[in-house]
Design a protein around this motif. Structure first.
Motif, PDB file in Angstrom:
ATOM      1  N   LEU A 160      -9.736   0.290  -4.475  1.00 61.06           N
ATOM      2  CA  LEU A 160      -8.526   0.848  -3.874  1.00 61.06           C
ATOM      3  C   LEU A 160      -7.330   0.059  -4.378  1.00 61.06           C
ATOM      4  CD1 LEU A 160      -9.712   1.578  -0.235  1.00 61.06           C
ATOM      5  CD2 LEU A 160      -8.708   3.247  -1.796  1.00 61.06           C
ATOM      6  N   ARG A 203      -3.026   0.051  13.994  1.00 61.42           N
ATOM      7  CA  ARG A 203      -4.330  -0.606  14.155  1.00 61.42           C
ATOM      8  C   ARG A 203      -4.527  -1.080  15.582  1.00 61.42           C
ATOM      9  NH1 ARG A 203      -7.749  -1.372   9.463  1.00 61.42           N
ATOM     10  NH2 ARG A 203      -8.904  -2.571  10.991  1.00 61.42           N
ATOM     11  N   PHE A 255     -12.733   1.624  18.108  1.00 64.11           N
ATOM     12  CA  PHE A 255     -13.662   1.279  17.022  1.00 64.11           C
ATOM     13  C   PHE A 255     -14.301  -0.093  17.209  1.00 64.11           C
ATOM     14  CE2 PHE A 255     -11.011   4.528  15.136  1.00 64.11           C
ATOM     15  CZ  PHE A 255     -11.932   5.298  14.453  1.00 64.11           C
ATOM     16  N   ASN A 260       0.822  -1.212   0.000  1.00 61.04           N
ATOM     17  CA  ASN A 260       0.000   0.000   0.000  1.00 61.04           C
ATOM     18  C   ASN A 260       0.856   1.263   0.000  1.00 61.04           C
ATOM     19  OD1 ASN A 260      -2.196  -1.733   0.322  1.00 61.04           O
ATOM     20  ND2 ASN A 260      -3.277  -0.276   1.627  1.00 61.04           N
ATOM     21  N   TYR A 278     -13.751  -3.524  -4.954  1.00 62.31           N
ATOM     22  CA  TYR A 278     -14.599  -4.082  -3.894  1.00 62.31           C
ATOM     23  C   TYR A 278     -16.069  -4.083  -4.314  1.00 62.31           C
ATOM     24  CZ  TYR A 278     -10.491  -3.630  -0.923  1.00 62.31           C
ATOM     25  OH  TYR A 278      -9.233  -3.748  -0.387  1.00 62.31           O
ATOM     26  N   PHE A 323     -18.919  11.748  13.814  1.00 59.30           N
ATOM     27  CA  PHE A 323     -17.482  11.602  14.003  1.00 59.30           C
ATOM     28  C   PHE A 323     -16.894  12.779  14.768  1.00 59.30           C
ATOM     29  CE2 PHE A 323     -13.025  11.174  13.120  1.00 59.30           C
ATOM     30  CZ  PHE A 323     -12.856   9.819  13.360  1.00 59.30           C
ATOM     31  N   ALA A 362     -20.009   2.554  10.834  1.00 62.37           N
ATOM     32  CA  ALA A 362     -20.864   2.712   9.653  1.00 62.37           C
ATOM     33  C   ALA A 362     -22.139   1.883   9.819  1.00 62.37           C
ATOM     34  CB  ALA A 362     -20.110   2.288   8.400  1.00 62.37           C
ATOM     35  N   PHE A 402     -16.184  -3.988   2.880  1.00 60.16           N
ATOM     36  CA  PHE A 402     -15.256  -3.388   3.839  1.00 60.16           C
ATOM     37  C   PHE A 402     -13.817  -3.859   3.611  1.00 60.16           C
ATOM     38  CE2 PHE A 402     -19.133  -3.037   6.688  1.00 60.16           C
ATOM     39  CZ  PHE A 402     -19.181  -1.657   6.687  1.00 60.16           C
ATOM     40  N   GLY A 403     -13.544  -4.525   2.517  1.00 58.31           N
ATOM     41  CA  GLY A 403     -12.185  -4.964   2.239  1.00 58.31           C
ATOM     42  C   GLY A 403     -11.866  -6.282   2.925  1.00 58.31           C
ATOM     43  N   GLY A 451     -13.569   1.321  10.479  1.00 54.78           N
ATOM     44  CA  GLY A 451     -14.809   1.996  10.888  1.00 54.78           C
ATOM     45  C   GLY A 451     -16.074   1.211  10.587  1.00 54.78           C
ATOM     46  N   LEU A 491     -23.761   5.152   1.915  1.00 48.81           N
ATOM     47  CA  LEU A 491     -24.523   4.077   2.545  1.00 48.81           C
ATOM     48  C   LEU A 491     -25.882   4.581   3.038  1.00 48.81           C
ATOM     49  CD1 LEU A 491     -25.001   1.333   3.897  1.00 48.81           C
ATOM     50  CD2 LEU A 491     -23.464   2.043   5.742  1.00 48.81           C
TER      51      LEU A 491
HETATM   52  C1  HEM Z   1     -20.097   2.263   4.265  1.00 50.55           C
HETATM   53  C2  HEM Z   1     -19.085   2.699   4.914  1.00 50.55           C
HETATM   54  C3  HEM Z   1     -17.662   2.282   4.648  1.00 50.55           C
HETATM   55  C4  HEM Z   1     -17.136   1.472   3.666  1.00 50.55           C
HETATM   56  C5  HEM Z   1     -17.866   0.741   2.539  1.00 50.55           C
HETATM   57  C6  HEM Z   1     -15.708   1.413   3.895  1.00 50.55           C
HETATM   58  C7  HEM Z   1     -14.830   0.665   3.129  1.00 50.55           C
HETATM   59  C8  HEM Z   1     -13.485   0.501   3.398  1.00 50.55           C
HETATM   60  C9  HEM Z   1     -12.585  -0.365   2.673  1.00 50.55           C
HETATM   61  C10 HEM Z   1     -12.978  -1.230   1.487  1.00 50.55           C
HETATM   62  C11 HEM Z   1     -11.362  -0.261   3.241  1.00 50.55           C
HETATM   63  C12 HEM Z   1     -10.131  -1.080   2.836  1.00 50.55           C
HETATM   64  C13 HEM Z   1      -8.991  -0.248   2.321  1.00 50.55           C
HETATM   65  C14 HEM Z   1      -7.994  -1.059   1.505  1.00 50.55           C
HETATM   66  O1  HEM Z   1      -8.226  -2.226   1.204  1.00 50.55           O
HETATM   67  O2  HEM Z   1      -6.950  -0.499   1.125  1.00 50.55           O
HETATM   68  C15 HEM Z   1     -11.472   0.708   4.311  1.00 50.55           C
HETATM   69  C16 HEM Z   1     -10.434   1.136   5.105  1.00 50.55           C
HETATM   70  C17 HEM Z   1     -10.533   2.157   6.011  1.00 50.55           C
HETATM   71  N1  HEM Z   1     -11.696   2.762   6.466  1.00 50.55           N
HETATM   72 FE1  HEM Z   1     -13.557   2.393   5.814  1.00 50.55          FE
HETATM   73  N2  HEM Z   1     -15.401   2.195   4.976  1.00 50.55           N
HETATM   74  C18 HEM Z   1     -16.561   2.729   5.476  1.00 50.55           C
HETATM   75  C19 HEM Z   1     -16.700   3.543   6.602  1.00 50.55           C
HETATM   76  C20 HEM Z   1     -15.639   3.991   7.371  1.00 50.55           C
HETATM   77  C21 HEM Z   1     -15.752   4.788   8.574  1.00 50.55           C
HETATM   78  C22 HEM Z   1     -17.065   5.209   9.233  1.00 50.55           C
HETATM   79  C23 HEM Z   1     -14.461   5.074   8.977  1.00 50.55           C
HETATM   80  C24 HEM Z   1     -13.937   5.866  10.156  1.00 50.55           C
HETATM   81  C25 HEM Z   1     -14.560   6.531  10.972  1.00 50.55           C
HETATM   82  C26 HEM Z   1     -13.563   4.442   8.040  1.00 50.55           C
HETATM   83  C27 HEM Z   1     -12.185   4.537   8.090  1.00 50.55           C
HETATM   84  C28 HEM Z   1     -11.334   3.726   7.372  1.00 50.55           C
HETATM   85  C29 HEM Z   1      -9.894   3.767   7.518  1.00 50.55           C
HETATM   86  C30 HEM Z   1      -9.085   4.687   8.416  1.00 50.55           C
HETATM   87  C31 HEM Z   1      -9.380   2.779   6.661  1.00 50.55           C
HETATM   88  C32 HEM Z   1      -7.917   2.404   6.467  1.00 50.55           C
HETATM   89  C33 HEM Z   1      -7.605   1.245   7.366  1.00 50.55           C
HETATM   90  C34 HEM Z   1      -6.206   0.687   7.157  1.00 50.55           C
HETATM   91  O3  HEM Z   1      -5.587   0.974   6.129  1.00 50.55           O
HETATM   92  O4  HEM Z   1      -5.750  -0.056   8.043  1.00 50.55           O
HETATM   93  N3  HEM Z   1     -14.305   3.778   7.094  1.00 50.55           N
HETATM   94  N4  HEM Z   1     -12.788   1.152   4.397  1.00 50.55           N
END
Ligand code: HEM
Lengths: 65, 412
Positions: free
Chosen positions: B294, B105, B112, B75, B319, B156, B360, B347-348, B356, B252
């Motif tokens: 991503l 993390r 979280f 990444n 995704y 948030f 969500a 969500f990956g 998060g 969403l």
């Molecule tokens: C429908 C809502 C959401 C969806 C579909 C979603 C989806 C994703 C996905 C697919 C990733 C994976 C990233 C990767 O593979 O490189 C990710 C990472 C992440 N999301 Fe979400 N997300 C959502 C809501 C949120 C919320 C509410 C927060 C924080 C308050 C958040 C914070 C993050 C962060 C910080 C990462 C990076 C985590 C890391 O790299 O370790 N997301 N999200």
């Protein structure tokens, strides 16, 4: 080998402990008891730990070789 | 996959999505379901010449395997092809690899966790109802503008960040500009958000610790050199939370409303049987997957589903497409509120899986509960359709005109 449980991800599905009861235990609410910590895995349980980690629907358990 | 097994052309809407895919293109956003079905049938690893060239991976199993294999797929080269890889404006932990990523993390996870998030339930419900009060007497609104764009920021900023209430309008407006404003103004929006968050971190560092998420960020972790994480990395973590958490949850919440407004039968069943609601939310997350894709960069020569990939090439993990893989889901484009999905790939997968996700989910569930209670006959405004758009990374709904029987305000 070690494993880490991501406490942001563990959602108490319980599949880790179902799949590998000798490696993973759950707390009273059904969450992985090691959430937030890194844990050493004895050599004879490495295969089981991998299976249990792979069973997690939230990807909460990461194996570190 | 060999050529003979393939659906031979990916031509839809005037573009060949097998050899000339462009995640940003209108040909894709305007024919989303059809293109997703076509790549699943004929081209699990499509080629794009946009943005300097990248691959698009759509199969559920391929996306999962790559997500879990961070040694082969880094990444650190950025989340999309146009990221420069420079170190002045990054998103952490998104753009770092284990073990540094794992340490962040582990540091942030407890804030979280489902248990920690659940403690915000009352405050989320209060915010939902305050927003509904602002339009419930009107009998109609644009759902995105009136509700979906506001709830994630309110939740948030007020619950996780604990910023002073007086700063909320400024921060909300800056985040709004960064996420939904005209494309050319978005960078300015992000700069405002980044500057505010850096200032907020500096100020909190001088105050007594509150034992909250912000204090955990300030404590920080050690880098792979064993040094304490520099201040800039802490700002990158704060910005990532907003970049990752606002527009995604807005989409969403728009998806929840669009689904209820267009499926009155399902809405009635959900009103009668609260037990069905968490599964329905999970299905909306799958079908209205907010993260379109991503990126990962190959650290060595490798292959995906028979397609050779060279070291240094970028693959975009789709995704939103993987969440509709017909090998995993019957009628993949349909929301089936009784479907039970073992893993929500929206969500990956692997170490970067969304931190998060429970926040969500709780916002979506609480919004659904209050909508079923206060706006039970929600429907699309006469003759209107939502307007969808997307970027390389996110799917968005720009407008969602809805109507309902007017009701009374509940808070003052
Ligand atoms: C429908 C809502 C959401 C969806 C579909 C979603 C989806 C994703 C996905 C697919 C990733 C994976 C990233 C990767 O593979 O490189 C990710 C990472 C992440 N999301 Fe979400 N997300 C959502 C809501 C949120 C919320 C509410 C927060 C924080 C308050 C958040 C914070 C993050 C962060 C910080 C990462 C990076 C985590 C890391 O790299 O370790 N997301 N999200």
């Amino acid at each position: 080998m070690k494993y880490v449980v991501d406490s942001a991800l563990c959602a108490a599905h319980g599949l880790c402990a179902d799949t590998a009861p000798d490696v993973f235990t759950l707390d009273d609410d059904g969450f992985n008891a090691a959430a937030g910590r890194t844990v050493d895995v004895p050599e004879h349980l490495e295969a089981a730990a991998r299976e249990g980690a792979a069973a997690c629907p939230e990807s909460a358990i990461q194996i570190q070789d | 996959m060999t050529t003979s097994e393939r659906k031979t052309t990916g031509e839809i809407g005037g573009r060949d999505h097998f050899t000339d895919f462009d995640l940003d293109s209108k040909e894709f956003s305007e024919n989303f379901d059809e293109v997703v079905s076509a790549v699943h049938q004929g081209c699990p690893v499509a080629r794009s010449e946009a943005q300097g060239g990248y691959w698009v991976v759509s199969g559920f199993d391929d996306v999962r395997a790559i997500g879990q294999d961070w040694q082969t797929w880094t990444n650190t080269n950025g989340y999309e092809p146009t990221r420069s890889g420079t170190d002045d404006a990054r998103l952490y932990p998104l753009e770092i690899d284990p073990p540094y990523q794992t340490r962040w993390r582990a540091k942030l996870g407890e804030y979280f966790s489902p248990r920690a998030i659940r403690s915000n339930k009352d405050s989320i419900r209060r915010n939902v109802n305050e927003l509904i009060d602002q339009f419930i007497e009107d009998g109609e609104c644009d759902w995105v503008d009136a509700f979906a764009a506001h709830l994630p920021g309110r939740v948030f900023f007020s619950t996780m960040l604990g910023v002073p209430l007086d700063d909320l309008p400024y921060l909300q407006a800056a985040a709004d500009q960064a996420v939904r404003g005209p494309v050319e103004d978005r960078m300015e929006g992000w700069n405002k958000v980044g500057a505010y968050l850096a200032g907020y971190l500096e100020q909190r560092a001088k105050e007594e610790p509150r034992g909250d998420f912000v204090d955990a960020v300030l404590e920080g972790v050690t880098t792979d050199d064993g040094e304490p994480a520099p201040f800039m990395h802490k700002v990158f973590v704060m910005v990532d939370m907003l970049a990752g958490g606002l527009a995604t949850t807005t989409f969403l919440l728009s998806g929840i409303a669009h689904f209820l407004a267009t499926h009155p039968e399902d809405a009635r069943r959900l009103a009668d049987d609260p037990g069905l609601r968490p599964g329905a939310v999970e299905e909306v997350i799958r079908v209205y997957a907010s993260i379109l894709s991503l990126g990962r960069t190959a650290t060595k020569d490798t292959e995906i589903a028979g397609q050779p990939i060279r070291k240094g090439e970028m693959v975009m993990l789709s995704y939103a497409a993987a969440a509709r893989d017909p090998r995993h889901f019957a009628n993949p484009h349909e929301i089936d509120i009784t479907r039970r999905i073992p893993t929500n790939i929206a969500f990956g997968y692997g170490p970067h899986r969304c931190i998060g996700s429970h926040l969500a989910r709780l916002q979506a569930l609480t919004a659904m509960e209050e909508m079923l209670r206060r706006l039970p006959d929600l429907s699309m405004a006469e003759g209107q359709e939502p307007v969808f758009s997307h970027s390389t990374v996110t799917r968005d709904m720009d407008t969602l005109p809805v109507r309902f029987t007017p009701g009374a305000k509940e808070t003052s």
